[in-house]
Design a protein around this motif. Structure first.
Motif, PDB file in Angstrom:
ATOM      1  N   THR A  74       0.757  -1.156  -0.081  1.00 36.27           N
ATOM      2  CA  THR A  74       0.100   0.051   0.035  1.00 36.27           C
ATOM      3  C   THR A  74       0.963   1.341  -0.098  1.00 36.27           C
ATOM      4  OG1 THR A  74      -0.087  -0.083   2.315  1.00 36.27           O
ATOM      5  CG2 THR A  74      -1.718  -1.129   1.178  1.00 36.27           C
ATOM      6  N   THR A 119       0.099   3.823   1.668  1.00 37.95           N
ATOM      7  CA  THR A 119      -0.062   4.705   2.832  1.00 37.95           C
ATOM      8  C   THR A 119      -0.147   3.489   3.865  1.00 37.95           C
ATOM      9  OG1 THR A 119      -2.330   4.761   2.741  1.00 37.95           O
ATOM     10  CG2 THR A 119      -1.211   6.746   2.268  1.00 37.95           C
ATOM     11  N   PRO A 120      -0.012   3.636   5.261  1.00 34.69           N
ATOM     12  CA  PRO A 120      -0.048   2.520   6.138  1.00 34.69           C
ATOM     13  C   PRO A 120      -1.417   1.743   6.167  1.00 34.69           C
ATOM     14  CG  PRO A 120       1.141   4.059   7.110  1.00 34.69           C
ATOM     15  CD  PRO A 120       0.621   4.750   5.793  1.00 34.69           C
ATOM     16  N   VAL A 121      -2.497   2.418   5.932  1.00 37.41           N
ATOM     17  CA  VAL A 121      -3.762   1.997   6.017  1.00 37.41           C
ATOM     18  C   VAL A 121      -4.401   2.508   4.911  1.00 37.41           C
ATOM     19  CG1 VAL A 121      -5.880   1.815   7.283  1.00 37.41           C
ATOM     20  CG2 VAL A 121      -3.685   1.805   8.591  1.00 37.41           C
ATOM     21  N   THR A 149      -8.538   2.217   2.650  1.00 37.62           N
ATOM     22  CA  THR A 149      -9.956   1.833   3.005  1.00 37.62           C
ATOM     23  C   THR A 149     -10.206   1.547   1.554  1.00 37.62           C
ATOM     24  OG1 THR A 149      -9.984   3.871   4.681  1.00 37.62           O
ATOM     25  CG2 THR A 149     -11.898   2.950   3.791  1.00 37.62           C
ATOM     26  N   GLN A 190     -11.074  -1.182   6.189  1.00 41.05           N
ATOM     27  CA  GLN A 190      -9.785  -0.618   6.375  1.00 41.05           C
ATOM     28  C   GLN A 190      -8.667  -1.693   6.578  1.00 41.05           C
ATOM     29  OE1 GLN A 190      -9.755   2.388   9.428  1.00 41.05           O
ATOM     30  NE2 GLN A 190     -10.111   4.014   8.141  1.00 41.05           N
ATOM     31  N   ARG A 236      -4.626  -2.493   7.164  1.00 47.96           N
ATOM     32  CA  ARG A 236      -3.303  -2.125   7.053  1.00 47.96           C
ATOM     33  C   ARG A 236      -2.397  -2.806   6.166  1.00 47.96           C
ATOM     34  NH1 ARG A 236      -0.699   0.667  10.554  1.00 47.96           N
ATOM     35  NH2 ARG A 236      -2.636   0.769  12.150  1.00 47.96           N
ATOM     36  N   GLY A 237      -1.541  -2.227   5.328  1.00 48.98           N
ATOM     37  CA  GLY A 237      -0.626  -2.763   4.348  1.00 48.98           C
ATOM     38  C   GLY A 237       0.451  -3.769   5.176  1.00 48.98           C
ATOM     39  N   GLN A 238       0.557  -4.720   4.473  1.00 52.30           N
ATOM     40  CA  GLN A 238       1.646  -5.707   4.844  1.00 52.30           C
ATOM     41  C   GLN A 238       3.194  -5.295   4.467  1.00 52.30           C
ATOM     42  OE1 GLN A 238      -0.431  -9.105   3.176  1.00 52.30           O
ATOM     43  NE2 GLN A 238      -0.022 -10.110   4.838  1.00 52.30           N
TER      44      GLN A 238
END
Length: 186
Positions: A37, A39-41, A43, A49, A51-53
Motif C-alpha cells: 500500500t 499509505t500504512p492504512v 480503505t 480498512q 493495514r498494508g503488509q
C-alpha cells in the motif's frame, strides 16, 4: 518468491484479497503475497480498512506485482508522483506484472499495455481503458510475456493461477484452483 498486491484507497476487496489468498496457499512452496500500500492504512470501496503488509518500496524487490482496481483508479493514474514511483520500481523484464479491472489503466499509463498489447478489464472501466488507446478484449484474462491483465471482479483467480504457474508450475496452480473450486468444478 514474493508478490506485491498493490492496493490503494477505494480498492475492490475481491481483487486484492482473492489474489493474495490464492497465492498464499503456496507459502509452503516458497511463494507469498503481500498487500502492498502507498499509505500504512487503506480503505476499500466498501469502507473496510486494511493495514498494508508492505510499503510501495516493496514493489522493487517483488518477483511479481499485481495491481488491483477500485473506485479511485482514475485518480491514482492522474497522480504523477504515484505513477513515477511505480515506474521506477517496476521491471517487467524480471518481474511478472499483472492488473485487474481498472488496474489496466495503471498499466496503460505505464506503457505496459496498448501499442499492440491488448488488455482485459471490467465493463465499467472499458471505455476509460479504450480512451487510453488500448484494445480491450472480450475475455477475462490475457497475458503476453511477463505482463497480464484480467477483467471482472471474479477474475482474480486467473491472475493468481498465472503467477503460480509461472513461478511454481502448472501442477501447483492446478492444486490451488482445485482446492478452492466447488465440488465438481475442479
Amino acid at each position: 518468491m514474493q508478490v506485491a498486491v498493490v492496493t490503494f484507497d477505494g480498492f475492490n476487496e475481491l481483487d486484492s484479497f482473492i489474489a493474495s489468498a490464492l497465492i498464499n496457499r503456496c507459502r509452503a512452496d516458497g511463494l507469498a503475497a503481500f498487500i502492498t500500500t502507498p499509505t500504512p492504512v487503506v480503505t476499500s470501496m466498501n469502507g473496510v480498512q486494511v493495514r498494508g503488509q508492505r510499503p510501495m518500496e516493496f514493489v522493487a524487490e517483488a518477483d511479481a506485482v499485481l495491481i488491483g482496481s477500485g473506485v479511485t483508479t482514475r485518480d491514482v493514474v492522474a497522480d504523477d508522483g504515484f505513477i513515477g514511483g511505480l515506474r521506477e520500481r517496476l521491471d517487467p523484464a524480471r518481474q511478472l506484472v499483472g492488473s485487474q479491472c481498472s488496474g489496466a489503466l495503471v498499466l496503460a499509463r505505464l506503457g505496459l499495455v496498448g501499442g499492440g498489447m491488448p488488455a482485459c478489464t471490467d465493463v465499467k472501466s472499458r471505455p476509460f481503458v479504450e480512451d487510453c488507446g488500448v484494445t480491450v478484449l472480450d475475455t477475462p484474462f490475457h497475458a503476453e510475456g511477463n505482463v497480464a491483465t484480467a477483467g471482472g471482479c471474479l477474475a482474480s483467480q486467473y491472475l493468481a493461477a498465472w503467477v503460480i504457474t509461472r513461478m511454481l508450475g502448472l501442477e501447483a496452480a492446478r492444486g490451488v484452483i482445485e482446492y478452492v473450486a466447488a465440488v465438481g468444478e475442479g
